[in-house]
Write an enzyme that holds these catalytic residues in place. Structure first.
Site, PDB file in Angstrom:
ATOM      1  N   GLY A  37       0.790  -1.232   0.000  1.00 41.93           N
ATOM      2  CA  GLY A  37       0.000   0.000   0.000  1.00 41.93           C
ATOM      3  C   GLY A  37       0.822   1.282   0.000  1.00 41.93           C
ATOM      4  CG  ASP A  39       4.941   0.904   4.950  1.00 39.08           C
ATOM      5  OD1 ASP A  39       4.883  -0.001   5.784  1.00 39.08           O
ATOM      6  OD2 ASP A  39       5.853   1.741   4.913  1.00 39.08           O
ATOM      7  CB  THR A 128      -9.311   2.990   4.440  1.00 37.45           C
ATOM      8  OG1 THR A 128      -8.315   3.585   3.601  1.00 37.45           O
ATOM      9  CG2 THR A 128      -9.803   3.992   5.470  1.00 37.45           C
ATOM     10  N   GLY A 129      -7.083   0.299   4.029  1.00 37.52           N
ATOM     11  CA  GLY A 129      -6.664  -0.681   3.018  1.00 37.52           C
ATOM     12  C   GLY A 129      -6.516  -2.047   3.650  1.00 37.52           C
ATOM     13  CE1 TYR A 131      -2.234  -3.609   9.108  1.00 38.24           C
ATOM     14  CE2 TYR A 131      -2.096  -1.532  10.308  1.00 38.24           C
ATOM     15  CZ  TYR A 131      -1.533  -2.730   9.892  1.00 38.24           C
ATOM     16  OH  TYR A 131      -0.232  -3.032  10.261  1.00 38.24           O
TER      17      TYR A 131
HETATM   18  N1  APR Z   1      -1.260   7.299  -2.237  1.00 40.17           N
HETATM   19  C1  APR Z   1      -2.367   7.536  -1.470  1.00 40.17           C
HETATM   20  N2  APR Z   1      -3.107   6.555  -0.933  1.00 40.17           N
HETATM   21  C2  APR Z   1      -2.748   5.281  -1.190  1.00 40.17           C
HETATM   22  C3  APR Z   1      -1.612   4.945  -1.974  1.00 40.17           C
HETATM   23  C4  APR Z   1      -0.858   6.024  -2.505  1.00 40.17           C
HETATM   24  N3  APR Z   1       0.230   5.825  -3.249  1.00 40.17           N
HETATM   25  N4  APR Z   1      -1.514   3.574  -2.033  1.00 40.17           N
HETATM   26  C5  APR Z   1      -2.562   3.081  -1.332  1.00 40.17           C
HETATM   27  N5  APR Z   1      -3.309   4.098  -0.827  1.00 40.17           N
HETATM   28  C6  APR Z   1      -4.527   4.044  -0.023  1.00 40.17           C
HETATM   29  C7  APR Z   1      -5.317   2.756  -0.036  1.00 40.17           C
HETATM   30  O1  APR Z   1      -6.159   2.719  -1.183  1.00 40.17           O
HETATM   31  C8  APR Z   1      -6.113   2.912   1.258  1.00 40.17           C
HETATM   32  O2  APR Z   1      -7.265   3.703   1.030  1.00 40.17           O
HETATM   33  O3  APR Z   1      -4.131   4.198   1.342  1.00 40.17           O
HETATM   34  C9  APR Z   1      -5.167   3.699   2.177  1.00 40.17           C
HETATM   35  C10 APR Z   1      -4.522   2.864   3.285  1.00 40.17           C
HETATM   36  O4  APR Z   1      -4.234   1.569   2.777  1.00 40.17           O
HETATM   37  P1  APR Z   1      -2.878   0.766   3.165  1.00 40.17           P
HETATM   38  O5  APR Z   1      -1.737   1.395   2.495  1.00 40.17           O
HETATM   39  O6  APR Z   1      -3.171  -0.671   2.927  1.00 40.17           O
HETATM   40  O7  APR Z   1      -2.700   1.050   4.737  1.00 40.17           O
HETATM   41  P2  APR Z   1      -3.485   0.450   5.983  1.00 40.17           P
HETATM   42  O8  APR Z   1      -4.867   0.004   5.640  1.00 40.17           O
HETATM   43  O9  APR Z   1      -3.291   1.464   7.068  1.00 40.17           O
HETATM   44  O10 APR Z   1      -2.666  -0.878   6.334  1.00 40.17           O
HETATM   45  C11 APR Z   1      -1.336  -0.742   6.783  1.00 40.17           C
HETATM   46  O11 APR Z   1      -0.549  -2.147   5.056  1.00 40.17           O
HETATM   47  O12 APR Z   1       0.952  -1.596   3.477  1.00 40.17           O
HETATM   48  C12 APR Z   1       0.812  -2.224   4.658  1.00 40.17           C
HETATM   49  O13 APR Z   1       2.937  -1.916   5.732  1.00 40.17           O
HETATM   50  C13 APR Z   1       1.586  -1.528   5.754  1.00 40.17           C
HETATM   51  O14 APR Z   1       1.225  -3.303   7.280  1.00 40.17           O
HETATM   52  C14 APR Z   1       0.824  -1.999   6.953  1.00 40.17           C
HETATM   53  C15 APR Z   1      -0.623  -2.006   6.470  1.00 40.17           C
END
Ligand code: APR
Length: 174
Positions: A37, A39, A128-129, A131
């Site tokens: 995501g 990260d 929201t991804g 998690y």
């Molecule tokens: N820019 C903006 N938003 C983004 C991007 C980006 N490049 N990539 C993904 N997103 C959005 C997703 O669509 C989602 O709405 O960010 C939101 C959060 O999603 P995740 O990145 O999956 O984060 P989260 O749900 O907090 O889960 C965290 O996911 O990536 C892993 O290492 C991270 O273990 C941790 C977990």
């Protein structure tokens, strides 16, 4: 200290790694060692300096990792920002759906931004991804927390990666 003006909240439909702001907030995990995501995108575009700084944090004050709801800053590497503020969102269902931990991610990130002197901060829709936090509830918590947290930050920019997220935040801004 003069009463800071209310923060301006803006919405952008796009990629947070392309924003030109003082601080970009990362939806990290407790290990601080990267993931998917947001990260993954931040580490990919920001380069190895960010991971190196995260490893230093793990070797020092965050030996056990960054607890959920807390925030810590590193260099932004190659990103068009001065800092990345890493925060760990709660996992839906696991955290008992306690909104206070998600609210804490926004509040603590603003506190760190104030310590840094950041004036513009970009946030993703934390949790929201992977998690799995329901988007509308996450957007409500995000907007309410930012609007109710005293801060010297002038602009909070929510950067939403898809229409579902963007429309949820539009509904919250009213
Ligand atoms: N820019 C903006 N938003 C983004 C991007 C980006 N490049 N990539 C993904 N997103 C959005 C997703 O669509 C989602 O709405 O960010 C939101 C959060 O999603 P995740 O990145 O999956 O984060 P989260 O749900 O907090 O889960 C965290 O996911 O990536 C892993 O290492 C991270 O273990 C941790 C977990």
């Amino acid at each position: 200290m003069r009463t800071p003006a209310p923060v301006t909240v803006t919405l952008v439909r796009g990629d947070i790694t392309l924003q030109s702001v003082d601080a970009i907030v990362n939806a990290a995990n407790s290990s601080l060692l990267g993931g998917g995501g947001v990260d993954g995108a931040i580490h990919r575009r920001g380069g190895p300096e960010i991971l190196a700084a995260c490893r230093e944090l793990r070797a020092s004050q965050y030996g056990k990792g960054l607890p959920t709801g807390q925030a810590v800053a590193t260099t932004a590497g190659k990103l068009d920002a001065r800092w990345v503020i890493h925060t760990v969102g709660p996992i839906y269902q696991v955290s008992g759906n306690d909104p206070s931990l998600l609210a804490s991610c926004y509040r603590e990130s603003l506190r760190v931004a104030d310590e840094l002197g950041a004036r513009t901060v970009a946030f993703p829709a934390i949790s929201t991804g992977v998690y799995r936090w329901p988007m509308d509830d996450a957007a409500r918590i995000a907007v309410e927390t930012v609007r109710n947290t005293p801060t010297a930050v002038e602009e909070v920019r929510f950067v939403l990666f898809d229409d579902r997220a963007y429309e949820a935040f539009v509904r919250q801004l009213g």
